[in-house]
Every structure is written in C-alpha cells, then in structure tokens.
Design a protein around this motif. Structure first.
Motif, PDB file in Angstrom:
ATOM      1  N   LEU A 119     110.937   7.171 -25.409  1.00 18.38           N
ATOM      2  CA  LEU A 119     111.259   5.740 -25.460  1.00 18.38           C
ATOM      3  C   LEU A 119     110.216   4.964 -24.670  1.00 18.38           C
ATOM      4  CD1 LEU A 119     115.087   6.039 -24.774  1.00 18.38           C
ATOM      5  CD2 LEU A 119     113.909   5.988 -26.962  1.00 18.38           C
ATOM      6  N   ARG A 120     110.119   3.676 -24.958  1.00 15.17           N
ATOM      7  CA  ARG A 120     109.173   2.825 -24.224  1.00 15.17           C
ATOM      8  C   ARG A 120     109.884   1.577 -23.747  1.00 15.17           C
ATOM      9  NH1 ARG A 120     105.585   3.607 -28.771  1.00 15.17           N
ATOM     10  NH2 ARG A 120     104.277   5.386 -28.310  1.00 15.17           N
ATOM     11  N   ASP A 138     117.475 -12.838 -26.910  1.00 12.42           N
ATOM     12  CA  ASP A 138     118.773 -12.272 -27.279  1.00 12.42           C
ATOM     13  C   ASP A 138     119.045 -10.950 -26.560  1.00 12.42           C
ATOM     14  OD1 ASP A 138     119.498 -14.086 -29.587  1.00 12.42           O
ATOM     15  OD2 ASP A 138     117.487 -13.448 -30.151  1.00 12.42           O
ATOM     16  N   LEU A 139     118.056 -10.443 -25.840  1.00  7.18           N
ATOM     17  CA  LEU A 139     118.213  -9.111 -25.276  1.00  7.18           C
ATOM     18  C   LEU A 139     118.960  -9.149 -23.947  1.00  7.18           C
ATOM     19  CD1 LEU A 139     114.619  -7.690 -25.864  1.00  7.18           C
ATOM     20  CD2 LEU A 139     116.573  -7.690 -27.393  1.00  7.18           C
ATOM     21  N   PHE A 181     118.048   2.963 -19.789  1.00  9.00           N
ATOM     22  CA  PHE A 181     117.419   2.656 -21.070  1.00  9.00           C
ATOM     23  C   PHE A 181     117.748   3.731 -22.107  1.00  9.00           C
ATOM     24  CE2 PHE A 181     113.689   1.644 -23.837  1.00  9.00           C
ATOM     25  CZ  PHE A 181     113.968   0.307 -24.007  1.00  9.00           C
ATOM     26  N   TYR A 189     119.729   3.411 -25.737  1.00 11.47           N
ATOM     27  CA  TYR A 189     119.202   3.949 -26.989  1.00 11.47           C
ATOM     28  C   TYR A 189     120.257   4.794 -27.699  1.00 11.47           C
ATOM     29  CZ  TYR A 189     116.201   6.450 -30.260  1.00 11.47           C
ATOM     30  OH  TYR A 189     115.644   6.984 -31.396  1.00 11.47           O
ATOM     31  N   THR A 233     114.225   4.434 -36.649  1.00  9.31           N
ATOM     32  CA  THR A 233     114.551   3.509 -35.568  1.00  9.31           C
ATOM     33  C   THR A 233     113.355   3.347 -34.638  1.00  9.31           C
ATOM     34  OG1 THR A 233     115.957   3.133 -33.648  1.00  9.31           O
ATOM     35  CG2 THR A 233     115.670   5.407 -34.311  1.00  9.31           C
ATOM     36  N   SER A 234     113.218   2.151 -34.106  1.00  7.82           N
ATOM     37  CA  SER A 234     112.193   1.931 -33.093  1.00  7.82           C
ATOM     38  C   SER A 234     112.696   2.546 -31.789  1.00  7.82           C
ATOM     39  CB  SER A 234     111.910   0.445 -32.928  1.00  7.82           C
ATOM     40  OG  SER A 234     112.964  -0.189 -32.235  1.00  7.82           O
ATOM     41  N   THR A 235     111.771   2.827 -30.867  1.00  3.72           N
ATOM     42  CA  THR A 235     112.181   3.481 -29.627  1.00  3.72           C
ATOM     43  C   THR A 235     111.837   2.635 -28.407  1.00  3.72           C
ATOM     44  OG1 THR A 235     110.106   4.715 -29.586  1.00  3.72           O
ATOM     45  CG2 THR A 235     111.988   5.806 -30.583  1.00  3.72           C
ATOM     46  N   GLY A 236     111.700   1.341 -28.622  1.00  4.63           N
ATOM     47  CA  GLY A 236     111.523   0.443 -27.487  1.00  4.63           C
ATOM     48  C   GLY A 236     110.273  -0.400 -27.569  1.00  4.63           C
ATOM     49  N   TYR A 283     118.648  -3.254 -39.395  1.00  9.75           N
ATOM     50  CA  TYR A 283     119.637  -3.690 -38.406  1.00  9.75           C
ATOM     51  C   TYR A 283     118.929  -4.215 -37.164  1.00  9.75           C
ATOM     52  CZ  TYR A 283     124.141  -3.881 -36.008  1.00  9.75           C
ATOM     53  OH  TYR A 283     125.276  -4.316 -35.370  1.00  9.75           O
ATOM     54  N   SER A 326     110.087  -9.237 -33.233  1.00  9.49           N
ATOM     55  CA  SER A 326     111.184  -9.319 -32.265  1.00  9.49           C
ATOM     56  C   SER A 326     112.473  -8.834 -32.906  1.00  9.49           C
ATOM     57  CB  SER A 326     111.347 -10.749 -31.743  1.00  9.49           C
ATOM     58  OG  SER A 326     111.767 -11.588 -32.783  1.00  9.49           O
ATOM     59  N   GLY A 327     113.447  -8.546 -32.036  1.00  7.77           N
ATOM     60  CA  GLY A 327     114.720  -8.021 -32.520  1.00  7.77           C
ATOM     61  C   GLY A 327     115.883  -8.672 -31.801  1.00  7.77           C
ATOM     62  N   TYR A 328     117.089  -8.417 -32.310  1.00 12.37           N
ATOM     63  CA  TYR A 328     118.299  -8.914 -31.653  1.00 12.37           C
ATOM     64  C   TYR A 328     118.791  -7.924 -30.599  1.00 12.37           C
ATOM     65  CZ  TYR A 328     118.471 -12.513 -35.230  1.00 12.37           C
ATOM     66  OH  TYR A 328     118.162 -13.574 -36.036  1.00 12.37           O
ATOM     67  N   ASP A 329     118.093  -6.790 -30.496  1.00 13.62           N
ATOM     68  CA  ASP A 329     118.431  -5.792 -29.484  1.00 13.62           C
ATOM     69  C   ASP A 329     117.116  -5.124 -29.065  1.00 13.62           C
ATOM     70  OD1 ASP A 329     119.800  -4.137 -27.802  1.00 13.62           O
ATOM     71  OD2 ASP A 329     120.934  -3.082 -29.360  1.00 13.62           O
ATOM     72  N   HIS A 330     117.174  -4.258 -28.063  1.00 10.34           N
ATOM     73  CA  HIS A 330     115.958  -3.566 -27.638  1.00 10.34           C
ATOM     74  C   HIS A 330     115.414  -2.648 -28.742  1.00 10.34           C
ATOM     75  CE1 HIS A 330     116.170  -4.926 -23.498  1.00 10.34           C
ATOM     76  NE2 HIS A 330     117.466  -4.682 -23.524  1.00 10.34           N
ATOM     77  N   PHE A 331     116.341  -2.193 -29.607  1.00  9.27           N
ATOM     78  CA  PHE A 331     115.949  -1.254 -30.661  1.00  9.27           C
ATOM     79  C   PHE A 331     116.340  -1.816 -32.021  1.00  9.27           C
ATOM     80  CE2 PHE A 331     117.367   1.044 -26.859  1.00  9.27           C
ATOM     81  CZ  PHE A 331     116.161   1.607 -26.472  1.00  9.27           C
ATOM     82  N   VAL A 332     115.522  -1.560 -33.016  1.00  9.60           N
ATOM     83  CA  VAL A 332     115.839  -1.997 -34.376  1.00  9.60           C
ATOM     84  C   VAL A 332     115.721  -0.789 -35.303  1.00  9.60           C
ATOM     85  CG1 VAL A 332     114.958  -4.329 -33.981  1.00  9.60           C
ATOM     86  CG2 VAL A 332     113.432  -2.595 -34.918  1.00  9.60           C
ATOM     87  N   SER A 333     116.388  -0.874 -36.441  1.00  9.98           N
ATOM     88  CA  SER A 333     116.275   0.223 -37.401  1.00  9.98           C
ATOM     89  C   SER A 333     116.015  -0.327 -38.796  1.00  9.98           C
ATOM     90  CB  SER A 333     117.546   1.076 -37.385  1.00  9.98           C
ATOM     91  OG  SER A 333     118.679   0.275 -37.611  1.00  9.98           O
TER      92      SER A 333
END
Lengths: 188, 137
Positions: free
Chosen positions: A4-5, A113-114, A171, A175, B38-41, B65, B119-126
């Motif tokens: 993760l990053r 939004d985060l 973090f 995830y 999924t993205s990882t950050g 998502y 950008s996303g609505y959360d730290h991670f997007v899929s």
C-alpha cells in the motif's frame, strides 16, 4: 501480498522535533541530528513498514513540513491530498500542544472527501523534569479527535517506531475494510 | 453492443499503477463486475487498455466504486505513448452499489485507452469492468 502507499503529513510547531523524528525513521534509529536546523520548506522521506504477521507492507511517503507560521503558507501547496496525519508536539511546551487543534484544522482543509486517520506524538519524553503536558491530557485529546497517542524521544531513540507502525496498521485496516465493502457491492 | 468481454476480443491491460495480487488489473476487462482491480493508495491512479487492433469506439462504459475525477485519453499508435485527451468527468458517488457511467467517444479511433483517476471518494478506488461499444460497420 500487497504494497500500500500512503501520503503521510508530518506537522506541528517549529522545533518540536519533526525532522529529528523523520531522520530517525529514515536511518532506522541510528541517526539523531544533534544540531538544530530549521526546515524551511518540505522534505520528503520514504519509509516502508512491514505489517506484522502478514506479507503486506505500507510505503509511507512522509512529508516533513516546516512548522514556523510564516513558512506554512508556502508549504501547504506541497501537501497534496494527505492519507495520514502525523501530528507532533513537544512534551515540554504547553503552547506546542495547544497548537495541535490549529494544525488539525489546517490539514483537514486539504482532505476533501477523505477521512484522515493518524497519530499524535508527544516528543522529547527524555526531558521528564521539564514536562508541561501530562500523558493523560494528551491521550484524552487525541482520542477525542480519533488519533492514536504515542510518546517518543528522538534523542534517546525511544519508541520511535511505534507511531510509524501505528500509522501503517491503520492504513492497512482501512484497505481491508475497503476490500470487504466492494466484495459485497451490487451492480450499478 | 456489448457481446463479449474485452479480454476475449484480445485486449490487454498493459499498465496499472497499483496492484494487489488477489485483484489484478486483468479483472477490469474480464467482463465480470464481481471481479475488480483496486488501487492501493494515493492519487493519481491509472491504467491503460490496449486493443488487438485499431478500434472505432462510440462509447465506453466504466463500472467502478469511489472514483471521483476520471480522465480518459487515447492514441492510435502501436505504443503506449503520446496520448491525447478525450474527456474529463466527475463521477457521482454511490453507496452500496457500483458506479456505472457510459462515456461517449463519438466514434474515435483508438489502439490504446488510458484511464487516469485523479481523485476518489475514499483512499482506495476500484474498477470492476470497462466495456466498449464499437461503431457498427
């Protein structure tokens, strides 16, 4: 296995020891900067933290940002959208603790939004005779803001790994929640 | 018409900025919305799809998502370089179900499509599925 990053913003008043801590992370606890040199801009440090009992790891991109008020405006442009907050104060300076709310507000304004999980760190725990902030008070404040609390001494190399591991674990947990959520989604 | 998955038509994901080995980028083009990449950050995130041959595309549908800003670029080169911008959109947030957005490309020719999530609505997007409507010939 997943890597993760996270963009981790290191903030707090000037001279509380942000750069001393970040150099400590970077050198794996071998280098304490004895002479003070004020950070005028931002410094980027990358630290990879292994999550215990998993094969996963989190790469923390630590942005060490100047604490001095007159320099903050310029630094803010480099903050981007932070994933994690690393907020530091000096245990021997009540005013540096009082500033923490301002720092938090300032960083939150960049988060859109985060949500912003993170840690509050009271540094200089070696100077116990000069302590001005009680652990219980700091702990209580941190809890009310959703932060984990740690005390460190960059000088004595005490407990410096704990806040990093805390951030990485937080973090990583986010995830896992995200993955669980999307595995149970309906079609659009 | 969406008849079959992009991967069965010979398309490939040639670049992806994040990877969890349990949720590889190939899941984007397998035609199935229950598998995902999924993205990882951190942002931006991107992936590039290469078609087997130059394709005239009327529209592309993205099932995803938590994606907020999405940029799409394309090229007509055999290499994944020199992209030109096609569109930039802000997707609506959804809860409990996927975002499904159809983006018109007006029959433009492409060998690669590049998707950049800024950008996303959360730290991670899929991203669960990308499908393409071809111009009928």
């Amino acid at each position: 296995m997943v890597k993760l990053r996270a963009r981790c913003l290191l903030v707090g008043d000037a001279a509380v020891g942000k750069s001393a801590l970040s150099h400590m992370f970077h050198s794996d606890g071998t280098l304490f900067q004895k002479n003070y040199s004020m950070t005028a801009g931002v410094e980027l440090l990358m630290k990879c933290v292994q999550i215990p009992e998993t094969s996963d790891s989190v790469e923390l991109y630590i942005i060490d940002s100047a604490g001095k008020q007159t320099l903050v405006d310029a630094c803010e442009k480099m903050w981007g959208e932070p994933s994690l907050l690393f907020l530091v104060f000096d245990l021997t300076s009540e005013p540096s603790f009082a500033s923490c709310s301002h720092w938090m507000e300032r960083v939150r304004a960049h988060c859109g939004d985060l949500q912003l999980p993170g840690v509050l760190v009271g540094n200089k725990s070696d100077l116990s005779a000069r302590r001005e902030v009680e652990a219980s008070v700091a702990q209580h404040w941190a809890q009310s803001r959703g932060l984990d609390y740690h005390e460190t001494s960059a000088k004595e190399m005490e407990n410096c790994e704990a806040p990093l591991l805390g951030l990485a674990r937080t973090f990583h947990a986010l995830y896992q929640d995200h993955r669980d959520t999307i595995q149970n989604l309906g079609p659009g | 018409m969406i008849d079959s998955s992009l991967s069965s038509l010979g398309a490939k994901v040639v670049v992806a900025a994040s990877s969890d080995e349990n949720h590889p980028p190939e899941n984007i083009i397998d035609g199935n919305t229950s598998t995902f990449w999924t993205s990882t950050g951190m942002f931006p995130q991107e992936f590039i799809i290469r078609f087997a041959e130059s394709t005239q595309i009327s529209a592309v549908t993205v099932d995803s998502y938590n994606v907020k800003q999405l940029k799409i670029e394309k090229n007509t080169s055999p290499n994944a370089s020199q992209f030109e911008s096609v569109t930039e959109q802000e997707l609506k947030r959804t809860e409990g179900h996927l975002q499904s957005n159809t983006i018109l490309l007006n029959g433009s020719n492409a060998t690669h499509l590049r998707f950049i999530i800024t950008s996303g609505y959360d730290h991670f997007v899929s991203v669960h599925r990308v499908s393409v409507q071809n111009v009928q010939t």
